[in-house]
Write a protein that holds these residues in place. Structure first.
Motif, PDB file in Angstrom:
ATOM      1  N   LEU A 236       0.822  -1.206   0.000  1.00 39.00           N
ATOM      2  CA  LEU A 236       0.000   0.000   0.000  1.00 39.00           C
ATOM      3  C   LEU A 236       0.861   1.263   0.000  1.00 39.00           C
ATOM      4  O   LEU A 236       0.532   2.250  -0.662  1.00 39.00           O
ATOM      5  N   GLU A 237       1.955   1.234   0.761  1.00 37.99           N
ATOM      6  CA  GLU A 237       2.840   2.400   0.779  1.00 37.99           C
ATOM      7  C   GLU A 237       3.468   2.640  -0.586  1.00 37.99           C
ATOM      8  O   GLU A 237       3.607   3.797  -1.024  1.00 37.99           O
ATOM      9  N   ALA A 254       2.927  20.530 -16.310  1.00 43.91           N
ATOM     10  CA  ALA A 254       1.965  21.585 -16.641  1.00 43.91           C
ATOM     11  C   ALA A 254       2.394  22.941 -16.098  1.00 43.91           C
ATOM     12  O   ALA A 254       1.696  23.938 -16.323  1.00 43.91           O
ATOM     13  N   SER A 255       3.535  22.989 -15.392  1.00 42.33           N
ATOM     14  CA  SER A 255       4.047  24.235 -14.802  1.00 42.33           C
ATOM     15  C   SER A 255       3.014  24.899 -13.901  1.00 42.33           C
ATOM     16  O   SER A 255       2.836  26.124 -13.924  1.00 42.33           O
ATOM     17  N   VAL A 256       2.337  24.073 -13.103  1.00 40.25           N
ATOM     18  CA  VAL A 256       1.323  24.563 -12.171  1.00 40.25           C
ATOM     19  C   VAL A 256       1.929  24.592 -10.777  1.00 40.25           C
ATOM     20  O   VAL A 256       2.402  23.568 -10.272  1.00 40.25           O
ATOM     21  N   ASP A 257       1.902  25.755 -10.174  1.00 42.32           N
ATOM     22  CA  ASP A 257       2.530  25.930  -8.859  1.00 42.32           C
ATOM     23  C   ASP A 257       1.539  25.580  -7.746  1.00 42.32           C
ATOM     24  O   ASP A 257       1.105  26.426  -6.974  1.00 42.32           O
ATOM     25  N   ILE A 258       1.153  24.320  -7.689  1.00 41.39           N
ATOM     26  CA  ILE A 258       0.238  23.813  -6.655  1.00 41.39           C
ATOM     27  C   ILE A 258       0.843  22.522  -6.104  1.00 41.39           C
ATOM     28  O   ILE A 258       1.340  21.688  -6.864  1.00 41.39           O
ATOM     29  N   SER A 259       0.807  22.364  -4.800  1.00 39.73           N
ATOM     30  CA  SER A 259       1.391  21.175  -4.187  1.00 39.73           C
ATOM     31  C   SER A 259       0.447  19.983  -4.300  1.00 39.73           C
ATOM     32  O   SER A 259      -0.764  20.144  -4.495  1.00 39.73           O
ATOM     33  N   SER A 260       1.019  18.797  -4.166  1.00 41.57           N
ATOM     34  CA  SER A 260       0.194  17.587  -4.204  1.00 41.57           C
ATOM     35  C   SER A 260      -0.753  17.531  -3.014  1.00 41.57           C
ATOM     36  O   SER A 260      -1.828  16.927  -3.092  1.00 41.57           O
ATOM     37  N   SER A 261      -0.367  18.153  -1.883  1.00 45.48           N
ATOM     38  CA  SER A 261      -1.265  18.180  -0.724  1.00 45.48           C
ATOM     39  C   SER A 261      -2.529  18.966  -1.029  1.00 45.48           C
ATOM     40  O   SER A 261      -3.611  18.650  -0.517  1.00 45.48           O
ATOM     41  N   THR A 262      -2.442  19.982  -1.869  1.00 46.25           N
ATOM     42  CA  THR A 262      -3.632  20.730  -2.284  1.00 46.25           C
ATOM     43  C   THR A 262      -4.539  19.854  -3.125  1.00 46.25           C
ATOM     44  O   THR A 262      -5.767  19.890  -2.987  1.00 46.25           O
ATOM     45  N   VAL A 263      -3.972  19.057  -3.994  1.00 46.10           N
ATOM     46  CA  VAL A 263      -4.768  18.133  -4.812  1.00 46.10           C
ATOM     47  C   VAL A 263      -5.504  17.144  -3.922  1.00 46.10           C
ATOM     48  O   VAL A 263      -6.688  16.850  -4.132  1.00 46.10           O
ATOM     49  N   ARG A 264      -4.821  16.650  -2.889  1.00 44.42           N
ATOM     50  CA  ARG A 264      -5.464  15.714  -1.972  1.00 44.42           C
ATOM     51  C   ARG A 264      -6.546  16.393  -1.139  1.00 44.42           C
ATOM     52  O   ARG A 264      -7.571  15.799  -0.829  1.00 44.42           O
ATOM     53  N   LEU A 411      -6.985  20.187 -15.162  1.00 43.72           N
ATOM     54  CA  LEU A 411      -5.855  19.376 -14.700  1.00 43.72           C
ATOM     55  C   LEU A 411      -6.097  18.867 -13.288  1.00 43.72           C
ATOM     56  O   LEU A 411      -5.877  17.683 -12.987  1.00 43.72           O
ATOM     57  N   LEU A 412      -6.564  19.759 -12.415  1.00 48.45           N
ATOM     58  CA  LEU A 412      -6.782  19.363 -11.029  1.00 48.45           C
ATOM     59  C   LEU A 412      -7.833  18.265 -10.916  1.00 48.45           C
ATOM     60  O   LEU A 412      -7.687  17.319 -10.129  1.00 48.45           O
ATOM     61  N   TRP A 413      -8.883  18.386 -11.698  1.00 48.38           N
ATOM     62  CA  TRP A 413      -9.918  17.344 -11.628  1.00 48.38           C
ATOM     63  C   TRP A 413      -9.429  16.041 -12.248  1.00 48.38           C
ATOM     64  O   TRP A 413      -9.837  14.959 -11.828  1.00 48.38           O
ATOM     65  N   SER A 414      -8.515  16.119 -13.217  1.00 44.23           N
ATOM     66  CA  SER A 414      -7.975  14.887 -13.812  1.00 44.23           C
ATOM     67  C   SER A 414      -7.072  14.141 -12.835  1.00 44.23           C
ATOM     68  O   SER A 414      -6.828  12.944 -12.986  1.00 44.23           O
ATOM     69  N   LEU A 415      -6.547  14.877 -11.828  1.00 40.28           N
ATOM     70  CA  LEU A 415      -5.666  14.254 -10.838  1.00 40.28           C
ATOM     71  C   LEU A 415      -6.427  13.607  -9.683  1.00 40.28           C
ATOM     72  O   LEU A 415      -5.804  12.998  -8.808  1.00 40.28           O
ATOM     73  N   GLN A 416      -7.733  13.716  -9.691  1.00 35.07           N
ATOM     74  CA  GLN A 416      -8.506  13.217  -8.552  1.00 35.07           C
ATOM     75  C   GLN A 416      -8.477  11.692  -8.440  1.00 35.07           C
ATOM     76  O   GLN A 416      -8.590  11.142  -7.346  1.00 35.07           O
ATOM     77  N   ILE A 417      -8.317  10.989  -9.541  1.00 35.89           N
ATOM     78  CA  ILE A 417      -8.245   9.516  -9.478  1.00 35.89           C
ATOM     79  C   ILE A 417      -7.013   9.093  -8.680  1.00 35.89           C
ATOM     80  O   ILE A 417      -7.072   8.209  -7.816  1.00 35.89           O
ATOM     81  N   LYS A 424      -7.289   6.373  -0.213  1.00 39.83           N
ATOM     82  CA  LYS A 424      -7.725   5.000   0.098  1.00 39.83           C
ATOM     83  C   LYS A 424      -6.586   4.187   0.692  1.00 39.83           C
ATOM     84  O   LYS A 424      -6.766   3.451   1.677  1.00 39.83           O
ATOM     85  N   ALA A 425      -5.391   4.305   0.125  1.00 38.93           N
ATOM     86  CA  ALA A 425      -4.228   3.579   0.648  1.00 38.93           C
ATOM     87  C   ALA A 425      -3.909   4.024   2.074  1.00 38.93           C
ATOM     88  O   ALA A 425      -3.596   3.199   2.942  1.00 38.93           O
ATOM     89  N   GLU A 426      -3.996   5.329   2.339  1.00 44.06           N
ATOM     90  CA  GLU A 426      -3.738   5.842   3.690  1.00 44.06           C
ATOM     91  C   GLU A 426      -4.724   5.258   4.696  1.00 44.06           C
ATOM     92  O   GLU A 426      -4.350   4.877   5.812  1.00 44.06           O
ATOM     93  N   ARG A 427      -6.000   5.207   4.305  1.00 44.28           N
ATOM     94  CA  ARG A 427      -7.004   4.648   5.220  1.00 44.28           C
ATOM     95  C   ARG A 427      -6.744   3.167   5.487  1.00 44.28           C
ATOM     96  O   ARG A 427      -6.885   2.699   6.629  1.00 44.28           O
ATOM     97  N   GLN A 428      -6.374   2.418   4.471  1.00 43.34           N
ATOM     98  CA  GLN A 428      -6.112   0.988   4.644  1.00 43.34           C
ATOM     99  C   GLN A 428      -4.875   0.760   5.511  1.00 43.34           C
ATOM    100  O   GLN A 428      -4.854  -0.154   6.339  1.00 43.34           O
ATOM    101  N   ILE A 429      -3.850   1.581   5.319  1.00 40.49           N
ATOM    102  CA  ILE A 429      -2.636   1.452   6.141  1.00 40.49           C
ATOM    103  C   ILE A 429      -2.968   1.721   7.610  1.00 40.49           C
ATOM    104  O   ILE A 429      -2.544   0.986   8.505  1.00 40.49           O
TER     105      ILE A 429
END
Length: 498
Positions: A236-237, A254-264, A411-417, A424-429
């Motif tokens: 899972l990790e 995409a040269s987008v200045d947004i962190s992955s934590s924002t996507v999550r 782009l942000l909505w395409s990253l939601q998967i 889901k992996a975090e919850r299972q861990i």
């Protein structure tokens, strides 16, 4: 196929082993009682035989009496002294079993008769191991030996520094099965199973030693029982890290200045919005039923049926049903959705007060009736929450102030998967890790209730340290009994019998 064979008499067995220089031996028998009987029979037959070690045994065991005075008058004392044999099983007191083990290790015994269940717990090797059983008796009846259990039994054959080879003999007996023994000897070892358990005393000792629950949890996660979950946690990790890397790579390209934590964060908000939309009532009937579940409670009067003329006072209710008392005193039960109007006051359900309640409703019912919400009104809270979530999502999505806002949004909505997979992996861990800790937490809350630790402060109390030192089965039960003086009237003999 199990062959019914009579057991070889202990005397004959030991004589044969002695003739072939195969003593000392450990003889595994089916029951505790049979172990005691076999030792007594063998000792009786050997009483007249010359044995230069008899006085040595007497002196050796006498030296142990000072340390363990409870063994002085043990009923098997003479069996060991005169016969050089003993029985060893879970039915004996710990001090007596320790004396037997030490006497055997000192080379002063010729044979020990033991049950298969103690094979893993003994630490005294012998030249020969005699297996007379293919089954063992357990709390659930007779069960076949496992490969690991037979390995534990046969592993006692051969004394380090004395024997170049150990001997294993399959002797006849009513629970013997030579074919099964042969199969088990060739079988691979059984899978290891952790015996690490969350107990009251283990938690108290760990918390007292390390000072906080975080340390106790870290130790629990290092146990063998947790190792069974490690392959799945590692998988899972890796999956989580792969999705995290994928998100970061797409944002970089995409040269987008947004962190992955924002996507999550957007994914979590989207999931909350979806749950709100699913739970919101979609029809007027759903909205009304939800309202009834909220307002119908014991003590309130409701109008039953379409006409609304029959009144009943609610005395109890389940999720979808109601039990109530009518004006004539009769009890009836009906579905929640059969209720027409509900009146605001909550009255006493005592029989002598019910008539007054009905009189008030008859006189002022039109004033006291609760207004039913419309479907649009019933969704107001959900709609407001959904609007707030939408605003937060928009603010997060536009936090980079990009010129091409629509492209960023897509782009942000395409990253939601990928974000969903990470969450889901975090919850299972966390669930796998919690499986080890949850039993400790339950123990901690029980101990907090009885005053053995302070859950909020993560601290063991003085009573808890006292309980942690109890070396008995069911320490909490015994500890509470002692604290409440339930054993105060018992003398030493009766207390020991417990």
């Amino acid at each position: 196929m199990k062959i019914r064979m009579p057991e070889m008499p202990p005397t004959t067995l030991l004589a044969t082993l002695g003739l072939h220089n195969l003593l000392p031996a450990i003889v595994f028998l089916p029951t505790r009682r049979r172990c005691d009987e076999a030792a007594s029979e063998a000792a009786l037959a050997r009483r007249g035989e010359p044995d230069a070690r008899r006085e040595a045994r007497r002196d050796f065991m006498g030296s142990l009496v000072e340390q363990h005075p409870e063994i002085r008058h043990h009923r098997h004392w003479d069996t060991i002294i005169r016969g050089a044999v003993a029985s060893h099983h879970a039915g004996h007191i710990p001090a007596w079993k320790l004396v037997i083990e030490k006497t055997m290790s000192a080379g002063l015994l010729d044979a020990i008769f033991a049950t298969a269940t103690v094979a893993a717990g003994v630490d005294f090797p012998a030249r020969t191991v005699v297996v007379t059983v293919a089954d063992r008796r357990s709390a659930h009846g007779w069960q076949s030996l496992t490969a690991s259990e037979l390995q534990q039994m046969t592993g006692r054959a051969g004394r380090r520094g004395k024997d170049r080879v150990g001997f294993i003999i399959a002797a006849p007996g009513p629970h013997q099965d030579p074919q099964r023994i042969a199969e088990l000897l060739k079988a691979p070892p059984d899978d290891l199973e952790s015996q690490f358990r969350a107990t009251y005393t283990s938690l108290l000792n760990l918390l007292d030693a390390f000072g906080n629950f975080a340390q106790v949890r870290a130790i629990a996660e290092q146990s063998f029982v947790f190792r069974a979950a490690l392959p799945e946690i590692h998988r899972l990790e890796k999956s989580r890290d792969d999705h995290e890397h994928r998100i970061q790579e797409k944002l970089r390209l995409a040269s987008v200045d947004i962190s992955s934590s924002t996507v999550r964060a957007i994914e979590r908000l989207s999931s909350a919005r979806a749950r709100l939309l699913e739970s919101a009532p979609q029809t007027r009937r759903e909205a009304r039923l939800r309202w009834l579940q909220k307002v119908v409670q014991p003590g309130r009067i409701a109008a039953v049926g379409r006409s609304g003329k029959r009144l009943a006072m609610v005395t109890s209710r389940s999720r979808d049903g109601v039990t109530a008392v009518r004006e004539d005193g009769r009890t009836l039960s009906f579905a929640l959705e059969r209720i027409g109007r509900v009146f605001a006051p909550i009255y006493s359900t005592k029989p002598e007060r019910i008539d007054e309640a009905f009189d008030e409703i008859h006189g002022r019912g039109h004033e006291l009736a609760l207004p039913e919400p419309r479907q649009r009104e019933s969704r107001t809270d959900e709609d407001e929450a959904i609007k707030l979530i939408n605003d937060l999502i928009d603010s997060l999505a536009m936090s980079a102030n990009q010129i091409e806002k629509e492209n960023v949004r897509e782009l942000l909505w395409s990253l939601q998967i990928d974000a969903q997979a990470i969450e889901k992996a975090e919850r299972q861990i966390e669930r796998l890790r919690a499986e080890v800790w949850e039993p400790f937490e339950r123990c901690a809350r029980v101990l907090d209730h009885f005053g053995y630790l302070e859950f909020a402060n993560e601290r063991v109390t003085d009573r808890g340290r006292w309980l942690a030192d109890l070396r008995v089965d069911r320490p909490l039960l015994i500890g509470e009994a002692l604290q409440r003086g339930l054993f105060a009237s018992l003398d030493a003999t009766r207390a020991a019998a417990l």
